[in-house]
Motif scaffolding. Structure first.
Motif, PDB file in Angstrom:
ATOM      1  N   MET A 112       0.783  -1.187  -0.051  1.00 25.59           N
ATOM      2  CA  MET A 112       0.062   0.003   0.011  1.00 25.59           C
ATOM      3  C   MET A 112       0.754   1.287  -0.018  1.00 25.59           C
ATOM      4  O   MET A 112       1.851   1.297   0.804  1.00 25.59           O
ATOM      5  CB  MET A 112      -1.127   0.096   1.322  1.00 25.59           C
ATOM      6  CG  MET A 112      -1.992  -0.962   1.000  1.00 25.59           C
ATOM      7  SD  MET A 112      -3.164  -1.089   2.566  1.00 25.59           S
ATOM      8  CE  MET A 112      -2.124  -1.175   3.946  1.00 25.59           C
ATOM      9  N   THR A 113       0.589   2.158  -0.776  1.00 26.05           N
ATOM     10  CA  THR A 113       1.252   3.276  -0.886  1.00 26.05           C
ATOM     11  C   THR A 113       0.448   4.348  -0.451  1.00 26.05           C
ATOM     12  O   THR A 113      -0.785   4.685  -0.838  1.00 26.05           O
ATOM     13  CB  THR A 113       1.572   3.732  -2.376  1.00 26.05           C
ATOM     14  OG1 THR A 113       2.397   2.747  -2.920  1.00 26.05           O
ATOM     15  CG2 THR A 113       2.361   4.944  -2.463  1.00 26.05           C
ATOM     16  N   THR A 114       0.833   5.490   0.220  1.00 26.96           N
ATOM     17  CA  THR A 114      -0.010   6.682   0.826  1.00 26.96           C
ATOM     18  C   THR A 114       0.648   7.855  -0.037  1.00 26.96           C
ATOM     19  O   THR A 114       1.962   8.076  -0.357  1.00 26.96           O
ATOM     20  CB  THR A 114       0.213   6.798   2.142  1.00 26.96           C
ATOM     21  OG1 THR A 114      -0.210   5.711   3.015  1.00 26.96           O
ATOM     22  CG2 THR A 114      -0.523   8.098   2.719  1.00 26.96           C
ATOM     23  N   TYR A 115      -0.119   8.565  -0.667  1.00 31.54           N
ATOM     24  CA  TYR A 115       0.086   9.724  -1.277  1.00 31.54           C
ATOM     25  C   TYR A 115      -0.252  11.121  -0.430  1.00 31.54           C
ATOM     26  O   TYR A 115      -1.340  11.105   0.073  1.00 31.54           O
ATOM     27  CB  TYR A 115      -0.736   9.674  -2.741  1.00 31.54           C
ATOM     28  CG  TYR A 115      -0.551   8.531  -3.598  1.00 31.54           C
ATOM     29  CD1 TYR A 115       0.691   8.648  -4.306  1.00 31.54           C
ATOM     30  CD2 TYR A 115      -1.028   7.459  -3.309  1.00 31.54           C
ATOM     31  CE1 TYR A 115       0.947   7.373  -5.133  1.00 31.54           C
ATOM     32  CE2 TYR A 115      -0.930   6.311  -4.186  1.00 31.54           C
ATOM     33  CZ  TYR A 115       0.227   6.383  -4.926  1.00 31.54           C
ATOM     34  OH  TYR A 115       0.467   5.387  -5.653  1.00 31.54           O
ATOM     35  N   ARG A 116       0.322  12.032  -0.449  1.00 24.32           N
ATOM     36  CA  ARG A 116       0.038  13.308   0.203  1.00 24.32           C
ATOM     37  C   ARG A 116      -0.009  14.439  -0.971  1.00 24.32           C
ATOM     38  O   ARG A 116       0.752  14.670  -1.611  1.00 24.32           O
ATOM     39  CB  ARG A 116       0.926  13.744   1.131  1.00 24.32           C
ATOM     40  CG  ARG A 116       0.810  12.563   2.401  1.00 24.32           C
ATOM     41  CD  ARG A 116       1.939  13.056   3.603  1.00 24.32           C
ATOM     42  NE  ARG A 116       1.990  12.279   4.862  1.00 24.32           N
ATOM     43  CZ  ARG A 116       1.555  11.125   4.904  1.00 24.32           C
ATOM     44  NH1 ARG A 116       1.265  10.229   3.947  1.00 24.32           N
ATOM     45  NH2 ARG A 116       1.629  10.701   6.188  1.00 24.32           N
ATOM     46  N   PHE A 117      -1.314  15.210  -0.922  1.00 20.25           N
ATOM     47  CA  PHE A 117      -1.578  16.389  -1.606  1.00 20.25           C
ATOM     48  C   PHE A 117      -2.470  17.240  -1.088  1.00 20.25           C
ATOM     49  O   PHE A 117      -3.239  16.948  -0.304  1.00 20.25           O
ATOM     50  CB  PHE A 117      -1.991  15.787  -3.057  1.00 20.25           C
ATOM     51  CG  PHE A 117      -3.088  14.955  -2.866  1.00 20.25           C
ATOM     52  CD1 PHE A 117      -4.329  15.602  -3.206  1.00 20.25           C
ATOM     53  CD2 PHE A 117      -3.033  13.456  -2.774  1.00 20.25           C
ATOM     54  CE1 PHE A 117      -5.542  14.966  -3.262  1.00 20.25           C
ATOM     55  CE2 PHE A 117      -4.457  12.835  -2.607  1.00 20.25           C
ATOM     56  CZ  PHE A 117      -5.604  13.589  -3.001  1.00 20.25           C
ATOM     57  N   GLU A 118      -2.318  18.580  -1.832  1.00 19.69           N
ATOM     58  CA  GLU A 118      -3.072  19.431  -1.396  1.00 19.69           C
ATOM     59  C   GLU A 118      -4.075  19.481  -2.840  1.00 19.69           C
ATOM     60  O   GLU A 118      -3.555  19.712  -3.789  1.00 19.69           O
ATOM     61  CB  GLU A 118      -2.630  20.966  -0.880  1.00 19.69           C
ATOM     62  CG  GLU A 118      -3.275  21.897  -0.562  1.00 19.69           C
ATOM     63  CD  GLU A 118      -2.706  23.235   0.165  1.00 19.69           C
ATOM     64  OE1 GLU A 118      -3.364  24.115  -0.112  1.00 19.69           O
ATOM     65  OE2 GLU A 118      -1.774  22.778   0.590  1.00 19.69           O
ATOM     66  N   ALA A 119      -5.432  19.831  -2.384  1.00 15.94           N
ATOM     67  CA  ALA A 119      -6.195  19.924  -3.325  1.00 15.94           C
ATOM     68  C   ALA A 119      -7.493  20.898  -2.929  1.00 15.94           C
ATOM     69  O   ALA A 119      -7.842  20.743  -1.960  1.00 15.94           O
ATOM     70  CB  ALA A 119      -6.930  18.821  -4.091  1.00 15.94           C
ATOM     71  N   SER A 120      -8.266  21.467  -3.761  1.00 18.11           N
ATOM     72  CA  SER A 120      -9.289  22.391  -3.760  1.00 18.11           C
ATOM     73  C   SER A 120     -10.715  21.464  -3.923  1.00 18.11           C
ATOM     74  O   SER A 120     -10.528  20.563  -4.652  1.00 18.11           O
ATOM     75  CB  SER A 120      -9.731  23.283  -4.591  1.00 18.11           C
ATOM     76  OG  SER A 120      -8.756  24.332  -4.467  1.00 18.11           O
ATOM     77  N   LEU A 121     -11.681  21.572  -2.913  1.00 18.58           N
ATOM     78  CA  LEU A 121     -13.131  20.990  -3.023  1.00 18.58           C
ATOM     79  C   LEU A 121     -13.840  21.522  -3.808  1.00 18.58           C
ATOM     80  O   LEU A 121     -13.668  22.894  -3.977  1.00 18.58           O
ATOM     81  CB  LEU A 121     -13.506  20.966  -1.473  1.00 18.58           C
ATOM     82  CG  LEU A 121     -12.654  20.340  -0.517  1.00 18.58           C
ATOM     83  CD1 LEU A 121     -13.330  20.789   0.829  1.00 18.58           C
ATOM     84  CD2 LEU A 121     -12.738  18.967  -0.614  1.00 18.58           C
ATOM     85  N   TYR A 122     -14.717  20.878  -4.773  1.00 22.38           N
ATOM     86  CA  TYR A 122     -15.752  21.795  -5.557  1.00 22.38           C
ATOM     87  C   TYR A 122     -16.898  20.802  -5.318  1.00 22.38           C
ATOM     88  O   TYR A 122     -17.266  19.723  -5.159  1.00 22.38           O
ATOM     89  CB  TYR A 122     -15.412  21.734  -6.871  1.00 22.38           C
ATOM     90  CG  TYR A 122     -15.109  20.515  -7.427  1.00 22.38           C
ATOM     91  CD1 TYR A 122     -16.003  19.668  -7.983  1.00 22.38           C
ATOM     92  CD2 TYR A 122     -13.813  19.753  -7.371  1.00 22.38           C
ATOM     93  CE1 TYR A 122     -15.627  18.554  -8.907  1.00 22.38           C
ATOM     94  CE2 TYR A 122     -13.581  18.591  -8.041  1.00 22.38           C
ATOM     95  CZ  TYR A 122     -14.334  17.891  -8.845  1.00 22.38           C
ATOM     96  OH  TYR A 122     -14.252  16.702  -9.398  1.00 22.38           O
TER      97      TYR A 122
END
Length: 99
Positions: free
Chosen positions: A1-11
């Motif tokens: 299992m790989t964990t990805y971290r990111f910032e993103a906007s909600l819509y």
């Protein structure tokens, strides 16, 4: 299992029946997840994931979107309420694919 971290906007995405809140996965994260998939997928090409934002963790699925050219992540109302988030806000996500 790989964990990805990111910032993103909600819509907000609205249909005639309901309103849903989503975020798009960054293209590089979506490409890595797509490349790692083997065997048959769940309905609609869904990939099971565990997601954390702030102090809240939940399990859901991400879905491929031809229109947005990436996977989209639904964000539950309970998560929005618990973390004080709303459409237009940006948040940091930790997403782990689940077998």
């Amino acid at each position: 299992m790989t964990t990805y971290r990111f910032e993103a906007s909600l819509y907000l995405w609205e249909s005639t029946q309901a309103a849903w809140v989503f975020t798009d996965l960054p293209f590089d994260v979506a490409d890595e997840i797509e490349d790692a998939q083997t065997g048959p997928r769940r309905g609609f090409g869904a990939v099971r994931v565990e997601v954390a934002v702030g102090a809240t963790t939940w399990r859901t699925s991400i879905f491929p979107s031809k229109e947005r050219r990436t996977f989209i992540l639904p964000v539950k109302r309970a998560v929005l309420d618990a973390e004080g988030l709303a459409p237009g806000a940006s948040a940091t996500f930790a997403l782990t694919t689940v077998g």
